[in-house]
Design a protein around this motif. Structure first.
Motif, PDB file in Angstrom:
ATOM      1  N   HIS A   1       0.881  -1.160   0.119  1.00 11.14           N
ATOM      2  CA  HIS A   1      -0.003  -0.085   0.056  1.00 11.14           C
ATOM      3  C   HIS A   1       0.830   1.217   0.064  1.00 11.14           C
ATOM      4  O   HIS A   1       0.494   2.356  -0.770  1.00 11.14           O
ATOM      5  CB  HIS A   1      -0.926   0.056   1.291  1.00 11.14           C
ATOM      6  N   ALA A   2       2.091   1.372   0.930  1.00  9.53           N
ATOM      7  CA  ALA A   2       2.618   2.283   1.008  1.00  9.53           C
ATOM      8  C   ALA A   2       3.442   3.100  -0.343  1.00  9.53           C
ATOM      9  O   ALA A   2       3.275   4.017  -0.892  1.00  9.53           O
ATOM     10  CB  ALA A   2       3.580   2.202   2.076  1.00  9.53           C
ATOM     11  N   ALA A   3       4.213   1.986  -0.858  1.00  8.46           N
ATOM     12  CA  ALA A   3       4.821   2.042  -1.864  1.00  8.46           C
ATOM     13  C   ALA A   3       4.081   2.664  -3.295  1.00  8.46           C
ATOM     14  O   ALA A   3       4.405   3.662  -3.942  1.00  8.46           O
ATOM     15  CB  ALA A   3       5.770   1.086  -2.333  1.00  8.46           C
ATOM     16  N   ILE A   4       3.073   1.876  -3.346  1.00  6.53           N
ATOM     17  CA  ILE A   4       2.077   2.379  -4.642  1.00  6.53           C
ATOM     18  C   ILE A   4       1.321   3.654  -4.214  1.00  6.53           C
ATOM     19  O   ILE A   4       1.382   4.636  -5.323  1.00  6.53           O
ATOM     20  CB  ILE A   4       1.010   1.172  -4.903  1.00  6.53           C
ATOM     21  N   THR A   5       0.830   4.070  -3.270  1.00  9.45           N
ATOM     22  CA  THR A   5       0.390   5.222  -2.747  1.00  9.45           C
ATOM     23  C   THR A   5       1.295   6.316  -2.997  1.00  9.45           C
ATOM     24  O   THR A   5       1.008   7.278  -3.533  1.00  9.45           O
ATOM     25  CB  THR A   5      -0.090   5.165  -1.279  1.00  9.45           C
ATOM     26  N   LEU A   6       2.364   6.213  -2.542  1.00 13.54           N
ATOM     27  CA  LEU A   6       3.490   7.229  -2.570  1.00 13.54           C
ATOM     28  C   LEU A   6       3.763   7.486  -4.256  1.00 13.54           C
ATOM     29  O   LEU A   6       3.897   8.862  -4.455  1.00 13.54           O
ATOM     30  CB  LEU A   6       4.923   6.719  -1.943  1.00 13.54           C
ATOM     31  N   ALA A   7       3.717   6.441  -5.118  1.00 15.94           N
ATOM     32  CA  ALA A   7       3.991   6.728  -6.289  1.00 15.94           C
ATOM     33  C   ALA A   7       2.871   7.500  -7.061  1.00 15.94           C
ATOM     34  O   ALA A   7       3.149   8.408  -7.842  1.00 15.94           O
ATOM     35  CB  ALA A   7       4.344   5.458  -7.277  1.00 15.94           C
ATOM     36  N   ALA A   8       1.613   7.108  -6.544  1.00 13.65           N
ATOM     37  CA  ALA A   8       0.445   7.581  -6.956  1.00 13.65           C
ATOM     38  C   ALA A   8       0.482   9.323  -6.807  1.00 13.65           C
ATOM     39  O   ALA A   8       0.007  10.091  -7.431  1.00 13.65           O
ATOM     40  CB  ALA A   8      -1.047   7.049  -6.573  1.00 13.65           C
ATOM     41  N   LEU A   9       0.598   9.444  -5.576  1.00 13.29           N
ATOM     42  CA  LEU A   9       0.683  10.910  -4.804  1.00 13.29           C
ATOM     43  C   LEU A   9       1.736  11.753  -5.629  1.00 13.29           C
ATOM     44  O   LEU A   9       1.401  12.966  -6.011  1.00 13.29           O
ATOM     45  CB  LEU A   9       0.895  10.762  -3.317  1.00 13.29           C
TER      46      LEU A   9
ATOM     47  N   ALA B   1       2.623  11.386  -8.577  1.00  9.29           N
ATOM     48  CA  ALA B   1       2.400  11.570  -9.925  1.00  9.29           C
ATOM     49  C   ALA B   1       1.139  12.450  -9.984  1.00  9.29           C
ATOM     50  O   ALA B   1       0.719  12.939 -11.169  1.00  9.29           O
ATOM     51  CB  ALA B   1       1.938  10.290 -10.557  1.00  9.29           C
ATOM     52  N   GLY B   2       0.636  13.158  -8.745  1.00  7.63           N
ATOM     53  CA  GLY B   2      -0.512  14.067  -8.876  1.00  7.63           C
ATOM     54  C   GLY B   2      -1.873  13.449  -8.734  1.00  7.63           C
ATOM     55  O   GLY B   2      -2.954  14.237  -9.112  1.00  7.63           O
ATOM     56  N   LYS B   3      -1.714  12.210  -8.390  1.00  8.16           N
ATOM     57  CA  LYS B   3      -3.275  11.529  -8.282  1.00  8.16           C
ATOM     58  C   LYS B   3      -3.761  11.637  -7.001  1.00  8.16           C
ATOM     59  O   LYS B   3      -3.200  11.174  -6.099  1.00  8.16           O
ATOM     60  CB  LYS B   3      -3.003  10.032  -8.959  1.00  8.16           C
ATOM     61  N   HIS B   4      -5.002  11.788  -6.911  1.00  8.96           N
ATOM     62  CA  HIS B   4      -5.697  11.629  -5.422  1.00  8.96           C
ATOM     63  C   HIS B   4      -5.728  10.061  -5.217  1.00  8.96           C
ATOM     64  O   HIS B   4      -5.895   9.234  -6.401  1.00  8.96           O
ATOM     65  CB  HIS B   4      -7.283  12.317  -5.710  1.00  8.96           C
ATOM     66  N   VAL B   5      -5.816   9.653  -4.084  1.00  8.94           N
ATOM     67  CA  VAL B   5      -5.706   8.145  -3.627  1.00  8.94           C
ATOM     68  C   VAL B   5      -6.775   7.769  -2.738  1.00  8.94           C
ATOM     69  O   VAL B   5      -6.818   8.440  -1.749  1.00  8.94           O
ATOM     70  CB  VAL B   5      -4.262   7.859  -3.142  1.00  8.94           C
ATOM     71  N   LEU B   6      -7.335   6.835  -2.947  1.00  5.57           N
ATOM     72  CA  LEU B   6      -8.274   5.839  -1.988  1.00  5.57           C
ATOM     73  C   LEU B   6      -7.606   4.475  -1.970  1.00  5.57           C
ATOM     74  O   LEU B   6      -7.678   3.800  -2.858  1.00  5.57           O
ATOM     75  CB  LEU B   6      -9.602   5.750  -2.502  1.00  5.57           C
ATOM     76  N   CYS B   7      -7.075   4.457  -0.723  1.00  7.02           N
ATOM     77  CA  CYS B   7      -6.351   3.219  -0.618  1.00  7.02           C
ATOM     78  C   CYS B   7      -7.032   2.286   0.421  1.00  7.02           C
ATOM     79  O   CYS B   7      -7.623   2.700   1.366  1.00  7.02           O
ATOM     80  CB  CYS B   7      -4.812   3.612   0.386  1.00  7.02           C
ATOM     81  N   GLU B   8      -7.175   1.115  -0.075  1.00  8.90           N
ATOM     82  CA  GLU B   8      -7.791   0.058   0.795  1.00  8.90           C
ATOM     83  C   GLU B   8      -7.016  -0.079   2.238  1.00  8.90           C
ATOM     84  O   GLU B   8      -5.880   0.107   2.402  1.00  8.90           O
ATOM     85  CB  GLU B   8      -7.741  -1.283   0.140  1.00  8.90           C
TER      86      GLU B   8
ATOM     87  N   MET C   1       3.335   8.847   3.707  1.00 11.85           N
ATOM     88  CA  MET C   1       2.211   8.845   2.949  1.00 11.85           C
ATOM     89  C   MET C   1       1.529  10.122   3.204  1.00 11.85           C
ATOM     90  O   MET C   1       1.015  10.758   2.398  1.00 11.85           O
ATOM     91  CB  MET C   1       1.088   7.696   3.193  1.00 11.85           C
ATOM     92  N   VAL C   2       1.093  10.455   4.576  1.00 15.25           N
ATOM     93  CA  VAL C   2       0.381  11.583   4.701  1.00 15.25           C
ATOM     94  C   VAL C   2       1.248  13.027   4.557  1.00 15.25           C
ATOM     95  O   VAL C   2       0.643  14.166   3.771  1.00 15.25           O
ATOM     96  CB  VAL C   2       0.285  11.729   6.380  1.00 15.25           C
ATOM     97  N   ARG C   3       2.635  12.913   4.743  1.00 16.20           N
ATOM     98  CA  ARG C   3       3.390  14.103   4.273  1.00 16.20           C
ATOM     99  C   ARG C   3       3.390  14.054   2.760  1.00 16.20           C
ATOM    100  O   ARG C   3       3.470  15.404   2.344  1.00 16.20           O
ATOM    101  CB  ARG C   3       4.660  13.719   4.856  1.00 16.20           C
ATOM    102  N   THR C   4       3.455  13.025   2.160  1.00 14.40           N
ATOM    103  CA  THR C   4       3.569  13.302   0.818  1.00 14.40           C
ATOM    104  C   THR C   4       2.358  13.900   0.181  1.00 14.40           C
ATOM    105  O   THR C   4       2.411  14.595  -0.746  1.00 14.40           O
ATOM    106  CB  THR C   4       3.971  11.950   0.293  1.00 14.40           C
ATOM    107  N   ALA C   5       1.280  13.396   0.550  1.00 16.73           N
ATOM    108  CA  ALA C   5      -0.216  13.919  -0.090  1.00 16.73           C
ATOM    109  C   ALA C   5      -0.290  15.457   0.564  1.00 16.73           C
ATOM    110  O   ALA C   5      -0.690  15.985  -0.485  1.00 16.73           O
ATOM    111  CB  ALA C   5      -1.369  13.372   0.710  1.00 16.73           C
TER     112      ALA C   5
ATOM    113  N   GLY D   1      -0.324  18.243  -2.766  1.00 12.98           N
ATOM    114  CA  GLY D   1      -1.821  19.028  -2.870  1.00 12.98           C
ATOM    115  C   GLY D   1      -2.620  18.049  -3.367  1.00 12.98           C
ATOM    116  O   GLY D   1      -3.624  18.478  -4.155  1.00 12.98           O
ATOM    117  N   VAL D   2      -2.713  16.802  -3.307  1.00 13.92           N
ATOM    118  CA  VAL D   2      -3.827  15.751  -3.502  1.00 13.92           C
ATOM    119  C   VAL D   2      -4.456  15.009  -2.399  1.00 13.92           C
ATOM    120  O   VAL D   2      -3.797  15.322  -1.200  1.00 13.92           O
ATOM    121  CB  VAL D   2      -3.367  14.693  -4.387  1.00 13.92           C
ATOM    122  N   PHE D   3      -5.702  14.632  -2.420  1.00 14.91           N
ATOM    123  CA  PHE D   3      -6.159  13.982  -1.457  1.00 14.91           C
ATOM    124  C   PHE D   3      -5.862  12.598  -1.178  1.00 14.91           C
ATOM    125  O   PHE D   3      -5.788  11.687  -2.180  1.00 14.91           O
ATOM    126  CB  PHE D   3      -7.719  14.076  -1.482  1.00 14.91           C
TER     127      PHE D   3
END
Length: 349
Positions: free
Chosen positions: A79-87, A89-96, A109-113, A117-119
């Motif tokens: 979860h963490a690695a994929i979420t960080l990559a998505a954030l 890349a400027g994508k909003h994320v809903l992580c399971e 993850m929180v800091r990177t979001a 500037g994304v959710f």
């Protein structure tokens, strides 16, 4: 109509199918445009928007300009690695859920979001049951007075999951406490309106894990493969002084299941909640009174509502109901409970 939100799904297994794709495909303003991993092509054919694609890599999906937001449905340890990559890349994320398997990763993850500037939000759908929303409203309106105790129960009599990677502590981050306790803690802390733990203590157990039975909800299992707990019990004392008790199990010798059950006690009233409604207990000057609130609900009610909240947050530029910092607090508590169980002593946050 408000603009469509282009969605990419990463990790296309059963959770991605029934919790995300089935619901997003019918929600107004959602467009499932890209899929990666697992049965991606199967999901694309069944629920993809016109022109949707199956991607050969995460990088390909995150590089698409028509993908505004990503739903991550992969194993816990990724979860963490994929979420960080998505954030990034400027994508909003809903992580399971769980957000991550350790607090350090969740903090990143929180800091990177926030920096991107994304959710970022997490799949804690229990908050979105209409009955949970109604109870939350009454709690915030002051009907219950000052809250000082909560009990969160996610207890199965015999419901050990025998598929996937549930028995692997590296992949999952733990057993029933990580699997079920994540939801229980989030819902209880949200209802308490308290995400600041002071200290905790816990114990974890294999329980009936060494005695496989065909009476298990998903059939017998191999005890040698089971490397995680099947029950866990803990207590969290918040900085406010409120006490939160948590009971979780995949297997426990009790008369019946007690899943998704929350008890709350305040100075003026108390409540017992489960999906579908809640009861309120109060003491009047001359008698005790118990009243009930019942609302029609089913499992997908909450799933659809969280996804709708996520889409609206992206459109409106507002934080989603489940904030990343609240989910970080849940991971910190989970980590503390596991540490307490290992060390057999309280853990101070």
């Amino acid at each position: 109509m408000d603009r469509e939100i282009g969605i990419g799904i990463v990790g296309c297994g059963s959770i991605a199918r029934w919790k995300y794709a089935e619901n997003l495909a019918v929600l107004p303003g959602a467009s499932l445009r890209a899929f990666f991993g697992g049965r991606a092509e199967e999901l694309r054919k069944a629920w993809g928007a016109p022109g949707a694609v199956t991607c050969g890599s995460l990088e390909e999906l995150l590089g698409r300009s028509d993908v505004d937001a990503v739903c991550i449905c992969t194993p816990n340890d990724s979860h963490a690695a994929i979420t960080l990559a998505a954030l990034r890349a400027g994508k909003h994320v809903l992580c399971e859920k769980p957000m991550a398997v350790d607090a350090a990763s969740a903090e990143e993850m929180v800091r990177t979001a926030e920096e991107s500037g994304v959710f970022l939000t997490v799949g804690h759908q229990a908050r979105f049951y209409p009955s949970a929303q109604a109870l939350h409203g009454e709690l915030r309106a002051g009907r219950f007075g000052a809250l000082y105790f909560a009990r969160a129960s996610m207890v199965r009599r015999m419901g050990i999951p025998t598929w996937g990677r549930f028995f692997d502590p590296v992949v999952q981050g733990g057993g029933c406490l990580m699997d079920l306790g994540t939801h229980a803690l989030d819902l209880a802390m949200w209802l308490l309106d308290d995400f600041e733990p002071a200290y905790c203590s816990a114990g974890t157990f294999r329980g009936p894990g060494d005695m496989p039975t065909a009476a298990n909800r998903w059939g017998p299992w191999d005890p040698a493969a089971l490397k995680v707990e099947t029950s866990a019990f803990g207590q969290v004392v918040m900085k406010s002084g409120a006490v939160l008790s948590i009971d979780t199990s995949w297997a426990l010798h009790v008369p019946e299941d007690r899943e998704d059950a929350i008890t709350l006690c305040g100075t003026a009233a108390g409540a017992e909640w489960a999906p579908g409604g809640y009861t309120v207990s109060e003491a009047l000057p001359d008698r005790l009174v118990t009243t009930s609130c019942r609302l029609p609900e089913e499992e997908q009610t909450a799933n659809r509502a969280q996804l709708a909240d996520f889409l609206d947050a992206v459109r409106q530029g507002r934080p989603p109901l489940v904030t990343a910092r609240q989910s970080l607090a849940v991971v910190r508590v989970l980590e503390g409970l596991y540490r307490s169980a290992r060390e057999r002593q309280p853990v101070v946050f």
